[in-house]
Structures are given as C-alpha cells and as structure tokens.
Write an enzyme that holds these catalytic residues in place. Structure first.
Site, PDB file in Angstrom:
ATOM      1  N   CYS A 156      41.703  45.563  53.997  1.00  0.00           N
ATOM      2  CA  CYS A 156      42.112  44.497  54.916  1.00  0.00           C
ATOM      3  C   CYS A 156      42.165  43.165  54.193  1.00  0.00           C
ATOM      4  O   CYS A 156      41.126  42.530  53.953  1.00  0.00           O
ATOM      5  CB  CYS A 156      41.147  44.408  56.100  1.00  0.00           C
ATOM      6  SG  CYS A 156      41.569  43.111  57.283  1.00  0.00           S
ATOM      7  N   CYS A 159      40.910  40.210  56.265  1.00  0.00           N
ATOM      8  CA  CYS A 159      39.456  40.167  56.372  1.00  0.00           C
ATOM      9  C   CYS A 159      38.807  39.649  55.095  1.00  0.00           C
ATOM     10  O   CYS A 159      37.886  38.833  55.140  1.00  0.00           O
ATOM     11  CB  CYS A 159      38.901  41.563  56.669  1.00  0.00           C
ATOM     12  SG  CYS A 159      39.653  42.417  58.060  1.00  0.00           S
ATOM     13  N   ASP A 160      39.266  40.135  53.945  1.00  0.00           N
ATOM     14  CA  ASP A 160      38.549  39.907  52.688  1.00  0.00           C
ATOM     15  C   ASP A 160      39.274  39.066  51.647  1.00  0.00           C
ATOM     16  O   ASP A 160      38.688  38.726  50.617  1.00  0.00           O
ATOM     17  CB  ASP A 160      38.203  41.278  52.065  1.00  0.00           C
ATOM     18  CG  ASP A 160      37.347  42.132  52.989  1.00  0.00           C
ATOM     19  OD1 ASP A 160      36.509  41.551  53.703  1.00  0.00           O
ATOM     20  OD2 ASP A 160      37.515  43.353  52.990  1.00  0.00           O
TER      21      ASP A 160
END
Length: 333
Positions: A156, A159-160
């Site tokens: 992701c 997300c990261d």
C-alpha cells in the site's frame, strides 16, 4: 480452512452453556475485524444490538502487519498497526461486543435468519449480518516478502509511501494498480523503478501515458523479481531480465522500499452464491449505504472498497453498516 477453534474474548459477555457444534441464535453477527469490523461492533453494541464478532484468520486485519500508522486521525505521534487494532478491539469489548477467535467457513444467506458456519462445525443464525472480511493483498510468493514484511515490503503506497520520502523504491506490476502506486510514490520518492514482467503494460492508456511521462519513474521491461536483500531492512532487489531466453541476465537494483502493485483479492468467496460482486470479487453495495442485494446483509471495509482501502474509510463504512443494520432490524419489529 478450519485453522483454529473458538476462543472467546474474556472481556466480553460470555455464556458458559454455549457448546461448539450447536446452533446459536444472535441478533447481529459481524464477520471479520479490522477498522471496519471493530467500528461496526462499537456502534452496534452502543445501540444495544448485542453484536457477536468472529475476528477471522487475521484478527485486526491487514493493519496488524503495518509497523507505523501516521494517517489515522487521533494519533498525532503515530501508532503501530497492532496497537491501534488493540485499542479498537478494547473499545468494542467495553460496550459489550462478544468478540471471538474463529473463522467463517460457509454461509447460507437464502433466508433470514442467515446461517454462518464457524470453523466448519458451528452454525450461528443471525437476524442481520455485517460482512467485514477485508481483502488480501496479492504477493509474488517470495520468502523475502515475509522476511522483510514491515521492513521495506509493502502492498500500500498510500499507507507507507510517506516513510520513503527522497528514497529509491520499486513497484511490481503492469496494471492500473501498479501504475497508480508508482505515480503516487513518484511524488514522494527520489526514484521509482516499475518492474514489469512483460514488454507491455496492462494498464489503461491514460495511466500508461502518465507513468511514461513522469521523469523519476524508470520502467524495467521484461524483468521478474528473484529476491530481496538487506541487513534487517530492504536495501535492494535481485531481478532476472529476459527470463527463459538466451539473453537472460541477473540484475541488482538498490532500493529502500519494495511495493506490490499486483492487486488485492477481496475475502468474499463464501458469500458469492448470494451476494452481488464485481468481476474481481468486491461486494457491491447500494451507493451511499452498506446495503447489499440481500436485505439484512451489509458489507463494509475493504471487502467492498476497491478504490480507497484506507483504515479511516474502512472505519467510516463500519459505522454505516451498524447504523444500517440497526435501522433494518427496527423496521422488522
């Protein structure tokens, strides 16, 4: 698939007379945990619906494999995925959710009450069902993906990606998902390698044009990932170019992050005979609601979201599912 038996949460109300293998009747059953499931449980419990939750194969969902979460409201210093899921679980239990360790292995949604089989040997009959089973990121199957999980391997970018600002990363895949991930990372990272197994993209033309025009994206055509290397964290990837041809050669690239962009598989298989899904398997809900095509069955989180797949949107949809379930049950009285 029956990987574990039922182990009930000690903080939640229990009935010592419940025996594995018998049929149990409940008002609201929540299948799956994570931000969507736990939020649905919090709202349903506060509405006195006495929800029962089975956490599934991965209690807490995908976030339990994430080291740092910095984009969820309310955690100004960030929080680890497992810590945040434990907070949500405790909150759901505090209001009376009966949280259990177990996995749904079959479903009969042909009539109410809906019949869900848990771990292959217990049937739970529910007046309303909330599906929060999530989606599983697809991986290449390399041992190094597990070795470096949370230490350079991610599925992701949204997300990261923040953790790789100014660094070099790689994205695997040639479809829209991979190119979207690469484009997002290109706005944060120094360089993005796009590892494509074939010599063409599978992505839409507009995504191809955008990716190819982005100066810090380098496409590695006809490359396949052999493995990753690094001392505790990802420091590079070993690739094979032109695999299976006389021109086959091994190539190493220095990277700090390795992102999988080959898609997700929604965990909706056991409901497929009754619930409408798209061609990938994402559950289809009535726009603006969590309602499925089966009255009394609601879906929330990544099992029905093929666009955002974020913890905060999953939690929001969990709230919707609980409210929709409450209203549905009220109409039945």
């Amino acid at each position: 698939m029956a990987l574990f038996g039922k182990m009930e949460n000690l903080d939640a109300p229990q009935d010592e007379n419940k025996v594995m293998g018998e049929t149990e009747k409940v008002k609201v059953l929540i299948i799956g945990s994570g931000p969507a499931g736990y939020t649905a449980a919090i709202y349903a419990a506060r509405a006195n619906l006495n929800p029962v939750m089975y956490e599934g194969l991965q209690p807490g969902g995908q976030l339990t494999t994430t080291t740092e979460v910095e984009n969820y409201p309310g955690y100004p210093e960030g929080v680890t995925g497992p810590e945040m899921m434990e907070d949500l679980k405790k909150q759901a239990a505090r209001f009376g959710t009966d949280i259990r360790f177990g996995m749904a292995t079959a479903a009969d949604l042909s009539e109410r009450p809906f019949k869900i089989t848990i771990d292959g040997n217990k049937v739970v009959e529910a007046e309303a069902l909330i599906i929060a089973t999530g989606a599983t990121a697809k991986y290449l199957g390399l041992p190094d993906e597990t070795k470096y999980a949370g230490s350079g391997v991610s599925a992701c970018a949204t997300c990261d990606g923040f953790f790789y600002r100014g660094k070099d990363v790689a994205v695997v895949g040639g479809g829209d998902t991979a190119l979207e991930e690469a484009m997002y990372l290109a706005g944060l990272c120094n360089k993005v390698y796009l590892i494509v197994r074939r010599d063409v993209f599978r992505a839409s033309k507009v995504m191809q044009e955008r990716a190819l025009k982005t100066p810090n994206i380098e496409v590695l055509w006809k490359h396949q990932t052999k493995g990753l290397f690094g001392d505790g964290v990802v420091e590079g990837a070993t690739l094979v170019k032109n695999m299976g041809t006389p021109e086959e050669e091994e190539v190493k690239i220095a990277i700090d992050g390795f992102f999988l962009g080959i898609g997700h598989k929604p965990n909706s298989d056991i409901f497929a005979d009754y619930i409408d899904t798209n061609d990938v398997g994402y559950i289809q809900t009535v726009p603006g609601t969590s309602k499925t095509n089966v009255p009394g069955v609601f879906a929330c989180g990544d099992v029905q979201d093929d666009q955002y797949r974020q913890a905060v949107t999953a939690a929001g949809s969990g709230c919707m599912a609980a409210i929709d379930a409450e209203r549905f049950l009220a109409e039945q009285e």
